[in-house]
Structures are given as structure tokens and as C-alpha cells.
Design a protein around this motif. Structure first.
Motif, PDB file in Angstrom:
ATOM      1  N   GLY A   1       0.662  -1.325  -0.051  1.00 12.59           N
ATOM      2  CA  GLY A   1      -0.016   0.197  -0.013  1.00 12.59           C
ATOM      3  C   GLY A   1       0.886   1.257  -0.175  1.00 12.59           C
ATOM      4  O   GLY A   1       0.540   2.133  -0.671  1.00 12.59           O
ATOM      5  N   LEU A   2       2.069   1.189   0.509  1.00 13.38           N
ATOM      6  CA  LEU A   2       2.750   2.256   0.817  1.00 13.38           C
ATOM      7  C   LEU A   2       3.607   2.461  -0.732  1.00 13.38           C
ATOM      8  O   LEU A   2       3.672   3.688  -0.979  1.00 13.38           O
ATOM      9  CB  LEU A   2       3.989   2.161   1.663  1.00 13.38           C
ATOM     10  CG  LEU A   2       3.485   2.230   3.341  1.00 13.38           C
ATOM     11  CD1 LEU A   2       4.375   1.975   4.377  1.00 13.38           C
ATOM     12  CD2 LEU A   2       2.560   3.601   3.561  1.00 13.38           C
ATOM     13  N   VAL A   3       3.956   1.544  -1.197  1.00 14.14           N
ATOM     14  CA  VAL A   3       4.398   1.553  -2.548  1.00 14.14           C
ATOM     15  C   VAL A   3       3.474   2.111  -3.571  1.00 14.14           C
ATOM     16  O   VAL A   3       4.031   3.049  -4.200  1.00 14.14           O
ATOM     17  CB  VAL A   3       5.122   0.219  -2.989  1.00 14.14           C
ATOM     18  CG1 VAL A   3       5.761   0.424  -4.270  1.00 14.14           C
ATOM     19  CG2 VAL A   3       6.282  -0.227  -2.149  1.00 14.14           C
ATOM     20  N   GLY A   4       2.351   1.786  -3.501  1.00 16.59           N
ATOM     21  CA  GLY A   4       1.395   2.151  -4.340  1.00 16.59           C
ATOM     22  C   GLY A   4       1.045   3.469  -4.131  1.00 16.59           C
ATOM     23  O   GLY A   4       0.966   4.548  -5.097  1.00 16.59           O
ATOM     24  N   LEU A   5       1.050   4.028  -2.891  1.00  7.48           N
ATOM     25  CA  LEU A   5       0.724   5.578  -2.739  1.00  7.48           C
ATOM     26  C   LEU A   5       1.877   6.241  -3.044  1.00  7.48           C
ATOM     27  O   LEU A   5       1.743   7.746  -3.747  1.00  7.48           O
ATOM     28  CB  LEU A   5       0.447   5.772  -1.114  1.00  7.48           C
ATOM     29  CG  LEU A   5      -0.729   5.443  -0.583  1.00  7.48           C
ATOM     30  CD1 LEU A   5      -0.658   5.599   1.141  1.00  7.48           C
ATOM     31  CD2 LEU A   5      -1.930   6.269  -1.146  1.00  7.48           C
ATOM     32  N   LYS A   6       3.142   6.026  -3.197  1.00  8.36           N
ATOM     33  CA  LYS A   6       4.371   6.543  -3.663  1.00  8.36           C
ATOM     34  C   LYS A   6       4.259   6.539  -5.316  1.00  8.36           C
ATOM     35  O   LYS A   6       4.303   7.799  -5.717  1.00  8.36           O
ATOM     36  CB  LYS A   6       5.702   5.944  -2.991  1.00  8.36           C
ATOM     37  CG  LYS A   6       6.869   6.429  -3.642  1.00  8.36           C
ATOM     38  CD  LYS A   6       7.166   7.662  -3.761  1.00  8.36           C
ATOM     39  CE  LYS A   6       8.494   8.386  -3.899  1.00  8.36           C
ATOM     40  NZ  LYS A   6       8.302   9.269  -5.326  1.00  8.36           N
TER      41      LYS A   6
END
Length: 106
Positions: free
Chosen positions: A98-103
Motif C-alpha cells: 500500500g505504501l509503495v502504491g501511494l508513492k
């Protein structure tokens, strides 16, 4: 923009530090761990605020919380022997995704 991301990552790492400091302070009953925790909190919030001048609020906050959560859980496993069950590890991978997706979406 790159500087804001660096500030955000450092703020997230400081969130890990103050979360672990809370445990070490034993409810703010131990002086030095308590002082460390308060300084780390202030620095983390300050850097988060600086990053939010440039980054979208939702993205910045989610990344900050995510770094803090991931780091705290992993270090809790390593330092305090917290559970490393398969479900917890899979959940960590999902948070990281999820964090990678937001970035990538920013």
C-alpha cells in the motif's frame, strides 16, 4: 519534491523511535527514555509538517503512519520477541504494498 520525501521518511523513522521509546519509558515513569521519546515525537511531527508543505496530506500522513507501523512491528519482533506469525508477516507485506502504491500514485 525529493527533499519532502526525504523529510517524510526521516519523520517516519523518528515515529518508530518514539513508539519504541514509549515502551522503554514505561508509561513516562523513566526520565531518560521519556525525554528521548518526547524529543523524537517533536522532531517527527515537525518533519511531517515540513513534508506536508509539498506533498498531499493524505499521502504524507499515510506514508508516515505506515513507516512507523512497519518499523515498530518489525523491531518489536526483533527486540521484544513479539509474534512473527505468518498472518502478521503477510499483513506487513500488504501494508508495504500500500505504501509503495501511494508513492507511485503521487
Amino acid at each position: 519534491m525529493t527533499t519532502a520525501w526525504i523529510l517524510l521518511v526521516v519523520a517516519g523513522l523518528l515515529e518508530v523511535a518514539w513508539a519504541l521509546g514509549l515502551k522503554a519509558s514505561q508509561g513516562f515513569t523513566r526520565l531518560w527514555p521519556s525525554l528521548f521519546t518526547l524529543v523524537a515525537m517533536l522532531a517527527s511531527f515537525y518533519l511531517l509538517a515540513q513534508a506536508m508543505k509539498v506533498l498531499p496530506v493524505g499521502t504524507a500522513y499515510a506514508i508516515w503512519v505506515g513507516i512507523g507501523a512497519l518499523g515498530t512491528v518489525v523491531l518489536g519482533m526483533l527486540i521484544y520477541g513479539d509474534s512473527a506469525s505468518p498472518l502478521r508477516l503477510i499483513s506487513l507485506v500488504l501494508v508495504l504494498a500500500g505504501l509503495v502504491g501511494l508513492k507511485l500514485a503521487s
